[in-house]
Design an enzyme around this catalytic site. Structure first.
Site, PDB file in Angstrom:
ATOM      1  N   HIS A  12     -52.589  27.861  14.358  1.00  0.00           N
ATOM      2  CA  HIS A  12     -52.880  26.623  13.622  1.00  0.00           C
ATOM      3  C   HIS A  12     -53.233  25.477  14.586  1.00  0.00           C
ATOM      4  CE1 HIS A  12     -48.192  25.961  13.511  1.00  0.00           C
ATOM      5  NE2 HIS A  12     -48.694  25.422  14.612  1.00  0.00           N
ATOM      6  N   HIS A  59     -44.707  19.141  13.179  1.00  0.00           N
ATOM      7  CA  HIS A  59     -44.860  18.602  14.530  1.00  0.00           C
ATOM      8  C   HIS A  59     -44.480  17.124  14.549  1.00  0.00           C
ATOM      9  CE1 HIS A  59     -47.458  22.155  14.216  1.00  0.00           C
ATOM     10  NE2 HIS A  59     -47.295  22.314  15.516  1.00  0.00           N
ATOM     11  N   HIS A 193     -49.246  29.971  24.465  1.00  0.00           N
ATOM     12  CA  HIS A 193     -49.710  28.692  24.983  1.00  0.00           C
ATOM     13  C   HIS A 193     -48.521  27.858  25.452  1.00  0.00           C
ATOM     14  CE1 HIS A 193     -48.829  27.728  20.752  1.00  0.00           C
ATOM     15  NE2 HIS A 193     -48.989  26.435  20.964  1.00  0.00           N
ATOM     16  N   GLU A 240     -43.534  29.947  18.632  1.00  0.00           N
ATOM     17  CA  GLU A 240     -44.000  29.803  17.251  1.00  0.00           C
ATOM     18  C   GLU A 240     -44.256  31.157  16.588  1.00  0.00           C
ATOM     19  OE1 GLU A 240     -46.318  25.480  17.495  1.00  0.00           O
ATOM     20  OE2 GLU A 240     -47.480  27.332  17.463  1.00  0.00           O
TER      21      GLU A 240
END
Length: 280
Positions: A12, A59, A193, A240
């Site tokens: 996402h 977030h 990441h 995640e």
């Protein structure tokens, strides 16, 4: 009764939302990323679900350090796109399915999962970008959405085993809902990441694809990957991917892969996408 008919996993990355909003999704940089979603967009168009249970992480838009729910389910009627510092995305409001959401919340709590119930919140790129990747730029989203937010930002985060078990419990909840609904469950976030520190920009193609292989298999080995392995192999934000395990746990023992896509880089992240359906 309601039935989970498929599961979708997807990154996402907020930059993908920018590409959609600015009409750049077919340029030389973004084109190869979006090509991997073309099959899914056509599939969703031809056989759309009634409801998507969309597993994502907030977030610091709806929650902050003052309130950190491990698992939160949205039971409201409508959710607006959040302002993440540069204005809300120019996308439609997200329409909820309050009846199904409340049913799932009750079922999960009685199944010993301590869910936080949210009736009003704005939703950020973690939820809106996957919708854009699957449905483009409609005037109205073609599905109703039950948001399920997972804390993968502040430690301690839930284990992969707990996420997989939550997916199993969600499947039981959906199957006990009396209305005839086609339901998809999406797990979002990842893949490898890291956004800060000496390892910023870390990408791990080999590990990411092994993870996708595990999602396709009829074992439950993925549920037992320890947090330290995610951090070591996929960076601080790679954690995640435990949210994908909620999706996979809801699909049962055996699955059939319908689509799979992997691409690096997008910004400083890896892009992963998979579509699975129950095979039992």
């Amino acid at each position: 009764m309601a039935k989970i008919v498929a599961g979708v996993g997807s990154s996402h990355v907020p930059l993908l939302g920018v590409a959609v909003d600015q009409g750049k999704w077919q340029d030389d940089y973004f084109g190869p990323i979006f090509q991997g979603y073309e099959w899914t967009r056509q599939w969703e168009k031809e056989s759309p679900p009634d409801v998507v249970i969309l597993v994502y992480n907030d977030h610091a838009s709806a929650f902050d350090a003052n309130i950190i729910p491990t698992f939160a389910i949205g039971c409201g009627e409508r959710y607006k796109p959040a302002d993440e510092g540069w204005g809300p995305r120019p996308v439609p409001d997200v329409e909820g399915h309050a009846d199904l959401a409340w049913h799932i919340a009750q079922s999960l709590i009685l199944d010993d999962f301590d869910m936080t119930i949210i009736n009003e919140m704005d939703v950020d790129h973690g939820l809106t970008v996957p919708l854009s990747m699957m449905f483009g730029q409609p005037d109205k989203w073609p599905v109703k959405v039950v948001p399920l937010a997972v804390n993968v930002v502040t430690y301690p985060v839930p284990s992969g085993n707990r996420c997989w078990a939550l997916g199993e419990a969600i499947a039981r909840a959906v199957e006990s809902f009396p209305e005839d609904l086609k339901v998809q469950i999406w797990g979002t976030g990842g893949m490898s990441h890291q956004l800060q520190g000496p390892r910023a920009g870390l990408l791990n193609r080999e590990w990411d694809n092994k993870f996708l292989d595990l999602l396709e298999s009829d074992t439950d080995a993925a549920r037992h990957i320890p947090h330290i392995e995610y951090l070591r192999e996929t960076g601080s934000e790679g954690i995640e991917m435990v949210m994908w395990l909620i999706m996979r746990g809801a699909l049962g023992k055996r699955v059939k892969r319908l689509n799979r896509h992997y691409h690096i880089p997008c910004s400083n992240t890896a892009i992963g996408h998979i579509v699975l359906e129950p095979a039992d």
